[in-house]
Design a protein around this motif. Structure first.
Motif, PDB file in Angstrom:
ATOM      1  N   ARG A 167       0.808  -1.230   0.000  1.00 63.94           N
ATOM      2  CA  ARG A 167       0.000   0.000   0.000  1.00 63.94           C
ATOM      3  C   ARG A 167       0.843   1.283   0.000  1.00 63.94           C
ATOM      4  O   ARG A 167       0.369   2.359  -0.316  1.00 63.94           O
ATOM      5  CB  ARG A 167      -0.938   0.030   1.209  1.00 63.94           C
TER       6      ARG A 167
ATOM      7  N   GLN B 138      -0.603  -3.813  -7.341  1.00 67.95           N
ATOM      8  CA  GLN B 138      -0.889  -3.952  -5.913  1.00 67.95           C
ATOM      9  C   GLN B 138      -0.854  -5.424  -5.534  1.00 67.95           C
ATOM     10  O   GLN B 138      -1.513  -6.245  -6.177  1.00 67.95           O
ATOM     11  CB  GLN B 138      -2.279  -3.378  -5.599  1.00 67.95           C
TER      12      GLN B 138
ATOM     13  N   ILE C 171      -7.053  -3.220  -4.180  1.00 67.44           N
ATOM     14  CA  ILE C 171      -7.765  -2.300  -3.294  1.00 67.44           C
ATOM     15  C   ILE C 171      -9.256  -2.359  -3.644  1.00 67.44           C
ATOM     16  O   ILE C 171      -9.637  -2.069  -4.775  1.00 67.44           O
ATOM     17  CB  ILE C 171      -7.230  -0.859  -3.462  1.00 67.44           C
ATOM     18  N   ASP C 172     -10.064  -2.719  -2.683  1.00 68.90           N
ATOM     19  CA  ASP C 172     -11.520  -2.880  -2.892  1.00 68.90           C
ATOM     20  C   ASP C 172     -11.763  -3.692  -4.179  1.00 68.90           C
ATOM     21  O   ASP C 172     -11.167  -4.726  -4.362  1.00 68.90           O
ATOM     22  CB  ASP C 172     -12.229  -1.514  -2.941  1.00 68.90           C
TER      23      ASP C 172
ATOM     24  N   THR D 242      -4.665   7.787 -11.589  1.00 66.96           N
ATOM     25  CA  THR D 242      -4.105   6.956 -10.517  1.00 66.96           C
ATOM     26  C   THR D 242      -2.575   7.067 -10.526  1.00 66.96           C
ATOM     27  O   THR D 242      -1.944   7.042  -9.473  1.00 66.96           O
ATOM     28  CB  THR D 242      -4.546   5.483 -10.639  1.00 66.96           C
TER      29      THR D 242
ATOM     30  N   THR E 297       1.614  10.377  -3.724  1.00 68.14           N
ATOM     31  CA  THR E 297       1.658   9.602  -2.476  1.00 68.14           C
ATOM     32  C   THR E 297       3.086   9.157  -2.151  1.00 68.14           C
ATOM     33  O   THR E 297       3.556   9.327  -1.024  1.00 68.14           O
ATOM     34  CB  THR E 297       0.752   8.344  -2.623  1.00 68.14           C
TER      35      THR E 297
ATOM     36  N   THR F   9       2.994   7.508   3.720  1.00 64.58           N
ATOM     37  CA  THR F   9       1.594   7.697   3.339  1.00 64.58           C
ATOM     38  C   THR F   9       1.130   6.509   2.496  1.00 64.58           C
ATOM     39  O   THR F   9       1.812   6.122   1.542  1.00 64.58           O
ATOM     40  CB  THR F   9       1.445   8.996   2.499  1.00 64.58           C
ATOM     41  N   ALA F  10      -0.027   5.975   2.861  1.00 66.03           N
ATOM     42  CA  ALA F  10      -0.581   4.849   2.090  1.00 66.03           C
ATOM     43  C   ALA F  10      -1.314   5.388   0.870  1.00 66.03           C
ATOM     44  O   ALA F  10      -1.863   6.492   0.892  1.00 66.03           O
ATOM     45  CB  ALA F  10      -1.536   4.047   2.958  1.00 66.03           C
ATOM     46  N   TYR F  11      -1.309   4.578  -0.178  1.00 65.50           N
ATOM     47  CA  TYR F  11      -2.031   4.932  -1.412  1.00 65.50           C
ATOM     48  C   TYR F  11      -3.504   4.595  -1.223  1.00 65.50           C
ATOM     49  O   TYR F  11      -3.861   3.440  -0.995  1.00 65.50           O
ATOM     50  CB  TYR F  11      -1.419   4.144  -2.575  1.00 65.50           C
ATOM     51  N   LYS F  12      -4.354   5.625  -1.288  1.00 64.54           N
ATOM     52  CA  LYS F  12      -5.800   5.417  -1.109  1.00 64.54           C
ATOM     53  C   LYS F  12      -6.519   6.125  -2.249  1.00 64.54           C
ATOM     54  O   LYS F  12      -6.797   7.326  -2.157  1.00 64.54           O
ATOM     55  CB  LYS F  12      -6.250   6.016   0.230  1.00 64.54           C
TER      56      LYS F  12
ATOM     57  N   GLY G  33      -9.528   6.126  -3.323  1.00 70.70           N
ATOM     58  CA  GLY G  33     -10.939   6.558  -3.175  1.00 70.70           C
ATOM     59  C   GLY G  33     -11.844   5.818  -4.139  1.00 70.70           C
ATOM     60  O   GLY G  33     -11.532   4.726  -4.607  1.00 70.70           O
TER      61      GLY G  33
ATOM     62  N   THR H 110     -19.677   8.022  -1.006  1.00 68.25           N
ATOM     63  CA  THR H 110     -19.173   7.996   0.377  1.00 68.25           C
ATOM     64  C   THR H 110     -20.324   7.946   1.366  1.00 68.25           C
ATOM     65  O   THR H 110     -20.260   7.259   2.381  1.00 68.25           O
ATOM     66  CB  THR H 110     -18.308   9.261   0.644  1.00 68.25           C
TER      67      THR H 110
END
Ligand SMILES: Cc1cc2nc3c(=O)[nH]c(=O)nc-3n(C[C@H](O)[C@H](O)[C@H](O)COP(=O)(O)OP(=O)(O)OC[C@H]3O[C@@H](n4cnc5c(N)ncnc54)[C@H](O)[C@@H]3O)c2cc1C
Length: 453
Positions: free
Chosen positions: A268, A286, A290-291, A302, A309, A319-322, A324, A398
């Motif tokens: 991550r 990855q 992720i999800d 991305t 990131t 910092t983690a890669y998120k 969204g 969200t």
């Protein structure tokens, strides 16, 4: 004695590598070197098609002035990397020179897939990825006198761009697509049918459900024709565009000890298995997806997010890669496409997902909204020919809005320019009719819209 700043080497000057360099510079005084074998300066890959189509010159695809790099103390090297020595932290170039690093970021992007077709290396066969692919297309298909017909192999977002490019110069084009319907493994069938129609309406010879068997050469080693596997049909052509997807560009890592699968395996934090070596953008995979996202995402935004990131992590703010919620946009000839959340093709749709679809009776406009059959939770939306507001859908996803709430406030999400026809009342009326509901669409409210942004 003053400690020397760390040397950060970034291989790849695409969106991910350059974003990483810019953010390291924003946050530190580290020594930064960016390497690319493709071009001296960063350019926007997504704009390449517009160079061929005459909307801009290649220089206009370079968003930064030449002085930018010197001013920001980002050293640029225009050379190919052939290997990485992880034991002594050096990289080797094709000209046998060597460069050492303290930290290394691999951002080498993708390359077009080639599936071992006979003739795939002939002159006149090209991908549509790199700057030299564009140069090849210009060389072999400058006009419809030199190129009497082009064949594109592989239906996807890059294939359709190449079709649009050739169409802009009136070059007759045959488009071979393996699926039974264009992008049919990604889009619901009704939407895929809209794209089929758009392609054939533009007089592009779309062949569905067929595969390339081989590319045939003339006496000079140039492309002469292709053969279709299923029918044996031979189609004469002067250019073959291979656009059957892309793969991470990582062949040069084979002997490095850096763990790879299809791409470079990262956690991550975008760290590889080797300390101080990171991978970002199209070439990163990855380790755990992720999800519902794919482990490799070959999309522009991305790559940019990963660049930003990893720069934080390199500058001591781990910092983690998120990424969204998933979103994307593209263009199929004249039809704009946007997607937010998850809408799958029928084949990939999950049991709990229900689709509501609306299609304009005459125009090339349609939407599909996916929601959960039990909870009614809104899961995602695809639109063709109607522009949507990103931040509104991001918030709705969200906040786990229901399909009814989304439809009620759909007008707020419309991003079409003023005076464009609106379709929300028809869309909601169709939903009410099919679902025996009584949803009243609200008028667009700028107050609500601005409160979300
Ligand atoms: C025609 C086209 C249209 C597209 N349109 C869209 C779109 O509309 N929306 C979207 O989201 N995405 C789009 N994409 C995808 C998007 O462009 C990519 O996801 C993105 O550019 C990847 O960025 P990157 O920085 O990871 O890699 P890249 O942009 O591929 O950059 C990697 C760089 O590393 C260099 N490199 C590789 N190996 C070496 C080596 N050994 N030595 C030295 N240098 C090396 C490469 O030459 C290249 O310059 C499109 C792609 C193409 C080709």
């Amino acid at each position: 004695m003053q400690k020397l700043e760390e040397h950060i080497v970034i291989i790849g000057n695409g969106i991910s590598g350059i974003t990483c360099a810019r953010h390291i510079r924003k946050n530190s005084n580290k020594q930064i070197t960016v390497i690319s074998g493709e071009s001296e300066y960063f350019f926007s890959r997504t704009a390449l098609m517009y160079v061929y189509m005459g909307h801009m010159k290649f220089e206009h695809t370079q968003p930064y002035e030449k002085w930018f790099w010197k001013k920001n103390k980002i050293d640029l090297i225009h050379k190919f990397v052939t290997g990485i020595n992880t034991l002594n932290n050096t990289i080797q170039f094709k000209d046998n020179s060597v460069l050492s690093f303290d930290k290394l970021v691999i951002a080498t992007g993708s390359k077009p897939n080639k599936f071992g077709w006979p003739g795939q290396e002939l002159s006149g066969v090209t991908g549509m990825y790199h700057k030299n692919d564009l140069e090849n297309i210009e060389r072999f298909a400058p006009d419809n006198k030199t190129c009497k017909r082009a064949v594109i192999v592989g239906g996807g977002l890059i294939g359709i761009e190449l079709a649009e490019m050739l169409h802009s110069r009136n070059i007759p084009t045959t488009f071979l697509v393996r699926e039974k319907s264009f992008w049919g493994n990604v889009l619901p069938s009704e939407e895929s049918a809209v794209i089929n129609k758009e392609i054939t309406d533009n007089h592009i010879d779309l062949r569905l459900g067929v595969n390339l068997k081989e590319i045939n050469a003339d006496d000079n080693g140039n492309v002469k024709s292709i053969t279709i596997a299923e029918t044996g049909e031979i189609i004469d052509c002067d250019l073959v565009g291979l656009t059957a997807g892309v793969t991470p560009n990582i062949d040069f890592l084979k002997a490095s000890g850096i763990k790879t699968a299809k791409g470079i395996i990262v956690n991550r934090y975008l760290e590889t298995n080797i300390p101080n070596i990171y991978a970002i953008g199209d070439c990163a995979e990855q380790e755990v997806a992720i999800d519902q996202r794919r482990p490799i995402e070959a999309v522009w935004y991305t790559g940019r997010m990963m660049g930003e990131t990893v720069a934080q992590t390199i500058c001591s703010k781990k910092t983690a890669y998120k990424p969204g919620h998933w979103f994307n946009s593209a263009k199929f000839l004249d039809i704009e496409y946007q997607t937010y959340g998850w809408v799958f093709s029928e084949k990939n749709k999950k049991e709990n997902e229900v689709y509501f679809q609306w299609k304009h009776p005459k125009e090339q406009k349609c939407i599909t909204i996916s929601f959960d059959k039990t909870t009614q939770q809104f899961l995602g939306i695809n639109t063709f020919g109607i522009r949507l507001r990103h931040e509104i859908f991001d918030t709705w996803l969200t906040e786990n809005k229901t399909i009814a709430q989304v439809l009620e406030y759909l007008a707020d999400a419309n991003f079409d320019p003023e005076f464009y026809k609106v379709h929300e009342p028809e869309i909601v009326a169709k939903f009410n009719l099919e679902n025996n509901t009584n949803i009243h669409p609200k008028k667009k409210s700028w107050k609500r819209i601005f409160s979300k942004s």
